[in-house]
Scaffold this active site. Structure first.
Site, PDB file in Angstrom:
ATOM      1  N   LYS A  52       0.840  -1.171  -0.136  1.00 24.03           N
ATOM      2  CA  LYS A  52      -0.166  -0.042   0.076  1.00 24.03           C
ATOM      3  C   LYS A  52       0.865   1.307   0.126  1.00 24.03           C
ATOM      4  CE  LYS A  52      -3.751   2.196   2.416  1.00 24.03           C
ATOM      5  NZ  LYS A  52      -4.590   2.370   3.531  1.00 24.03           N
TER       6      LYS A  52
ATOM      7  N   LYS B 192       1.371   9.965   5.876  1.00 22.11           N
ATOM      8  CA  LYS B 192       1.409   8.551   6.368  1.00 22.11           C
ATOM      9  C   LYS B 192       2.715   7.768   5.604  1.00 22.11           C
ATOM     10  CE  LYS B 192      -3.877   7.992   6.604  1.00 22.11           C
ATOM     11  NZ  LYS B 192      -4.867   7.179   6.538  1.00 22.11           N
TER      12      LYS B 192
ATOM     13  N   LYS C 230      -2.267  -1.503  -3.806  1.00 18.61           N
ATOM     14  CA  LYS C 230      -2.990  -0.116  -3.855  1.00 18.61           C
ATOM     15  C   LYS C 230      -2.135   1.188  -3.886  1.00 18.61           C
ATOM     16  CE  LYS C 230      -5.885   2.242  -0.577  1.00 18.61           C
ATOM     17  NZ  LYS C 230      -6.368   2.095   0.763  1.00 18.61           N
TER      18      LYS C 230
ATOM     19  N   SER D 149     -10.113   5.674  -4.838  1.00 17.50           N
ATOM     20  CA  SER D 149     -11.103   6.477  -5.087  1.00 17.50           C
ATOM     21  C   SER D 149     -10.479   7.639  -6.189  1.00 17.50           C
ATOM     22  CB  SER D 149     -11.248   7.280  -3.801  1.00 17.50           C
ATOM     23  OG  SER D 149     -10.069   7.952  -3.209  1.00 17.50           O
TER      24      SER D 149
HETATM   25  C1  PBG Z   1      -7.269   3.762   5.283  1.00 16.23           C
HETATM   26  C2  PBG Z   1      -7.542   3.197   3.883  1.00 16.23           C
HETATM   27  C3  PBG Z   1      -7.507   4.145   3.073  1.00 16.23           C
HETATM   28  C4  PBG Z   1      -8.205   3.699   1.945  1.00 16.23           C
HETATM   29  C5  PBG Z   1      -8.733   2.211   2.227  1.00 16.23           C
HETATM   30  N1  PBG Z   1      -8.164   2.154   3.690  1.00 16.23           N
HETATM   31  C6  PBG Z   1      -7.171   5.619   2.878  1.00 16.23           C
HETATM   32  C7  PBG Z   1      -5.602   5.851   3.646  1.00 16.23           C
HETATM   33  O1  PBG Z   1      -4.912   5.175   3.565  1.00 16.23           O
HETATM   34  O2  PBG Z   1      -5.658   7.114   3.895  1.00 16.23           O
HETATM   35  C8  PBG Z   1      -8.248   4.379   0.394  1.00 16.23           C
HETATM   36  C9  PBG Z   1      -8.973   3.956  -0.646  1.00 16.23           C
HETATM   37  C10 PBG Z   1      -9.478   4.690  -1.383  1.00 16.23           C
HETATM   38  O3  PBG Z   1      -8.721   5.871  -1.898  1.00 16.23           O
HETATM   39  O4  PBG Z   1     -10.300   4.357  -2.341  1.00 16.23           O
HETATM   40  N2  PBG Z   1      -7.034   2.467   6.106  1.00 16.23           N
END
Ligand code: PBG
Length: 431
Positions: free
Chosen positions: A298, A320, A351, A377
């Site tokens: 991620k 993050k 991701k 997203s």
């Molecule tokens: C956080 C989480 C995130 C997403 C899924 N779980 C955002 C982040 O890490 O800040 C993002 C999903 C998306 O952008 O569609 N645990």
């Protein structure tokens, strides 16, 4: 001899090319007689049709006049029956240069010359069975539109959520992942609401499982929706995200979700060692059957912007980057892969999706586990926006991007397009 085709309504196996006109479906053979037997008509169970193909009543062979021997004799005697002439060579437009043909013994275009051949040689298939539908839920009664994600809503967990899942099941999407919008008053620095057995997520899981027992529910394991700091872990006073203390909380969160009926818990927090710890915690509570989908690679991506707006989960300070991966890194994804595999992950996730196809392929080639891709997203919103502005054809770009994620090596795709794309695969008209 009779063969049985069992038709369960919510298990749609559509196969279709990228171009909606090029749909190649299955047609029942004309020679078979089907007998329908209806079973399982109790109110809550899906209706089951068992179709039997029988050899009886196949009918006599049609008699058309001359026998085979007479036909052959006629041809041998030179009386060849008429057939359409060899078609004329189509004319090139005036001005086309006349050139000798290239001496090629391989012309790859031959295998692309018709929709039937293209469908026959298509290497990757996309089906609603590959989709996991991410759904945002909240405590309210109404469904609230999410500004940055056209077509997505924060769904009321008691009504909107149940309806949306019903619609998805109708087109063969029977897997969802839940993301809660938690009231600010329930957020804290240690994110303790994350393991409240009567919190929003466990309640929603129980309701969905009651209504749709065969629905597969994935959950998000991370503290950010519950953290007053908007981080995935507990934040020390100097800003450091505390790893092992966070993992302790995540274990409680995963067990609470499993207790409510989650099928797959999905840690998205990127703390070290959380897969092994969660596996141990689940097993200790008798949840050996609950799977873990690890967010293995991620990345600290700006493509998550619209999601954070949807859940109001932006980090209150900092970023993050001390736990999510550097988008510049490739080999590091293998370090995470080996770690998650040895700790007992069942599914590995990459991701974001489209900008990280190389990472999906890397994991595919280095692990035998199923691979998931998350079309996040920002990817969703860009395609939507391009479509609204008429800069691209939204539906075609949607289908192409999903196919590309499959081609790169993803078995399943978490996508906000799950319902729309499944409708398209099932042959429904454009929205
Ligand atoms: C956080 C989480 C995130 C997403 C899924 N779980 C955002 C982040 O890490 O800040 C993002 C999903 C998306 O952008 O569609 N645990």
């Amino acid at each position: 001899m009779a063969s049985s085709i069992v038709n369960v309504p919510c298990n749609v196996q559509a196969i279709k090319g990228l171009d909606c006109q090029n749909y190649i479906g299955l047609r029942p053979s004309r020679n078979l007689k089907f007998n329908c037997v209806r079973t399982g008509t109790t109110a809550r169970r899906p209706r089951l049709f068992v179709v039997r193909a029988s050899e009886k009543n196949d009918g006599p062979v049609k008699k058309m006049g001359l026998s085979d021997e007479e036909c052959e004799a006629a041809v041998v005697a030179g009386n060849v029956p008429k057939a359409p002439p060899v078609p004329r060579k189509p004319a090139a437009p005036v001005g086309t240069p006349v050139v000798p043909s290239l001496p090629l013994n391989r012309r790859p275009r031959r295998n692309r010359k018709s929709p039937v051949l293209r469908a026959a040689f298509q290497e990757t298939q996309l089906s609603p069975a590959n989709f996991v539908y991410p759904l945002f839920i909240h405590e309210g009664e109404e469904d609230t539109p999410i500004g940055a994600m056209p077509g997505c809503y924060r769904l009321g967990w008691r009504h909107g959520l149940v309806e949306e899942v019903g619609k998805a099941r109708d087109v063969g999407v029977n897997s969802v992942v839940l993301f809660p919008k938690v009231p600010d008053a329930l957020k804290s620095s240690a994110g303790d609401e994350a393991y409240n057995d009567n919190g929003l997520v466990p309640r929603a899981i129980r309701l969905l499982k009651d209504k749709y027992p065969d629905l597969v529910i994935y959950t998000d394991v991370a503290l950010d929706p519950y953290s007053s700091d908007g981080h995935d872990g507990i934040v020390r006073e100097d800003g450091v995200i505390m790893n092992d203390e966070t993992v302790h909380q995540l274990c409680k969160q995963a067990v609470s979700q499993a207790r409510a009926g989650a099928d797959v818990v999905s840690p998205s927090d990127m703390m070290d060692g959380r897969i092994g710890a969660i596996r141990e915690a689940l097993d200790a509570e008798g949840f050996q059957h609950v799977s873990i989908m690890s967010y293995t690679a991620k990345y600290a991506s700006s493509f998550y912007g619209p999601f954070r707006e949807a859940l109001d989960s932006n980090p209150r300070f900092g970023d993050k980057k001390t736990y999510q991966m550097n988008p510049a890194n490739y080999r590091e994804a293998l370090v995470e892969t080996h770690e998650d595999e040895s700790e007992g992950a069942d599914i590995l996730l990459v991701k974001p999706g489209l900008p990280y196809l190389d990472i999906i392929r890397l994991l595919r080639d280095n692990s035998s586990l199923p691979i998931a891709a998350y079309q996040v997203s920002g990817e969703y919103s860009m395609i939507k926006a391009g479509g609204v502005l008429k800069m691209i054809d939204e539906e075609k770009v949607m289908m192409e991007s999903l196919m590309c994620l499959r081609r790169a090596g993803a078995d399943i795709i978490l996508t906000y397009f799950a319902l729309q794309a499944a409708k398209c695969l099932c042959g429904e008209k454009r929205i």
